[in-house]
Design a protein around this motif. Structure first.
Motif, short mmCIF file in Angstrom:
data_model
loop_
_atom_site.label_atom_id
_atom_site.label_comp_id
_atom_site.label_asym_id
_atom_site.label_seq_id
_atom_site.Cartn_x
_atom_site.Cartn_y
_atom_site.Cartn_z
N MET A 165 20.99 90.66 57.48
CA MET A 165 22.24 89.94 57.20
C MET A 165 23.46 90.86 57.28
SD MET A 165 21.52 86.80 56.84
CE MET A 165 22.97 86.13 56.06
N HIS A 178 14.65 78.10 58.66
CA HIS A 178 14.95 77.57 57.34
C HIS A 178 13.66 77.60 56.53
CE1 HIS A 178 17.21 75.66 54.27
NE2 HIS A 178 16.49 74.53 54.27
N ALA A 186 25.17 72.97 54.52
CA ALA A 186 26.02 73.87 55.30
C ALA A 186 26.84 73.14 56.35
CB ALA A 186 25.18 74.95 55.96
N TRP A 194 19.65 75.80 62.78
CA TRP A 194 19.20 77.02 62.12
C TRP A 194 18.28 77.83 63.01
CZ3 TRP A 194 21.94 78.28 58.17
CH2 TRP A 194 22.34 77.36 57.21
N PHE A 236 24.79 77.38 62.94
CA PHE A 236 24.65 78.43 61.94
C PHE A 236 23.40 79.22 62.28
CE2 PHE A 236 27.74 76.75 58.93
CZ PHE A 236 27.82 75.43 59.30
N ALA A 269 26.79 87.05 55.28
CA ALA A 269 26.97 86.15 54.14
C ALA A 269 26.78 86.96 52.86
CB ALA A 269 25.98 84.99 54.19
N CYS A 283 22.54 80.86 52.69
CA CYS A 283 22.06 81.66 53.82
C CYS A 283 20.95 82.65 53.45
CB CYS A 283 23.20 82.41 54.50
SG CYS A 283 24.42 81.32 55.26
N ARG A 290 21.33 83.20 61.90
CA ARG A 290 21.28 84.48 61.20
C ARG A 290 20.47 85.45 62.03
NH1 ARG A 290 19.60 80.73 56.30
NH2 ARG A 290 18.26 80.12 57.99
#
Length: 254
Positions: free
Chosen positions: A193, A115, A102, A112, A3, A201, A45, A5
């Motif tokens: 995002m 985080h 998640a 990640w 995951f 998300a 997220c 971002r």
């Protein structure tokens, strides 16, 4: 399962975002106070915002008539307590963490890019000596909420690697920021995002977290999120960067 971002390259304006300095009924601060429980602060997220609101609730909840609540909202006023916002990442921006909601299994790590958690540090006297008792509040973890720092670190960063090289490469780094400072300085228009004009998300329903002196970053976004994620940045305004052992030492585990 990975995951991540990653910062997108969309220009501000691709999606409508309210960039004004908000304190209204739908602001991040107001919504932090109005939530019935701390667990309800979570939007998947958006950990940087979840922890901003958790810190706000903990530190400033008493000024909103929340004394006597049993979820910790007023505890930030105690003289022997301090709160720290902690960003977890590394130079690779790929940090394996266990027990994350998640993931489809607690022992299957999420990798990640970053985080964010909150640490509550309490000074107590034990056998005539002052010590620090630290607890972690992670809204995205299967572990206890709150969880002792030792239990959290063991349960989150206990992954075994195939080689020492990989262990060093993916070792976590921690940017530790005083919560009050984070509340005053963090801002984000959430454009990181957005990818190809679509949300990666679903965003929170409350307004973006803003400050009165926001400036655009190198991507043209009104956000300083990357200042916290970038572990090579040494500006004291954004806290201090620690290794796992240094984090343990700072909060009394060494």
């Amino acid at each position: 399962m990975i995951f991540q971002r990653r910062l997108s390259r969309n220009k501000p304006g691709d999606l409508h975002t309210d960039h004004s300095h908000q304190k209204g009924s739908n602001s991040a601060s107001s919504s932090a106070i109005s939530c019935c429980t701390e667990k309800e602060l979570r939007t998947a997220c958006y950990c940087e915002e979840n922890i901003w609101r958790l810190a706000y609730r903990r530190l400033r909840g008493s000024s909103h008539g929340m004394e006597g609540r049993n979820d910790g909202v007023s505890s930030g006023n105690k003289e022997n307590e301090e709160y720290y916002v902690v960003f977890v990442s590394n130079d690779e921006r790929c940090c394996p963490m266990l027990n994350q909601i998640a993931s489809d299994h607690p022992m299957k790590p999420c990798f990640w890019d970053y985080h964010v958690v909150l640490i509550q540090a309490t000074k107590v006297m034990k056998k005539g000596k002052q010590i620090i008792q630290a607890k972690v509040l992670d809204l995205d973890s299967h572990l206890a909420f709150p969880c002792t720092l030792e239990e959290y670190l063991n349960g989150t960063f206990g992954m075994k690697f195939a080689s020492k090289k990989d262990e060093r490469r993916y070792a976590p780094l921690f940017r530790v920021v005083k919560a009050e400072c984070y509340l005053e300085t963090f801002f984000s228009d959430r454009m990181h995002m957005v990818k190809e004009e679509k949300w990666i998300a679903t965003p929170p329903t409350y307004e973006c977290i803003t400050t009165s002196n926001m400036t655009k970053n190198k991507h043209g976004f009104l956000s300083n999120l990357d200042h916290y994620i970038d572990m090579s940045r040494s500006d004291s305004k954004y806290g201090e960067v620690l290794t796992l052992d240094q984090l343990k030492s700072k909060f009394g585990l060494r």
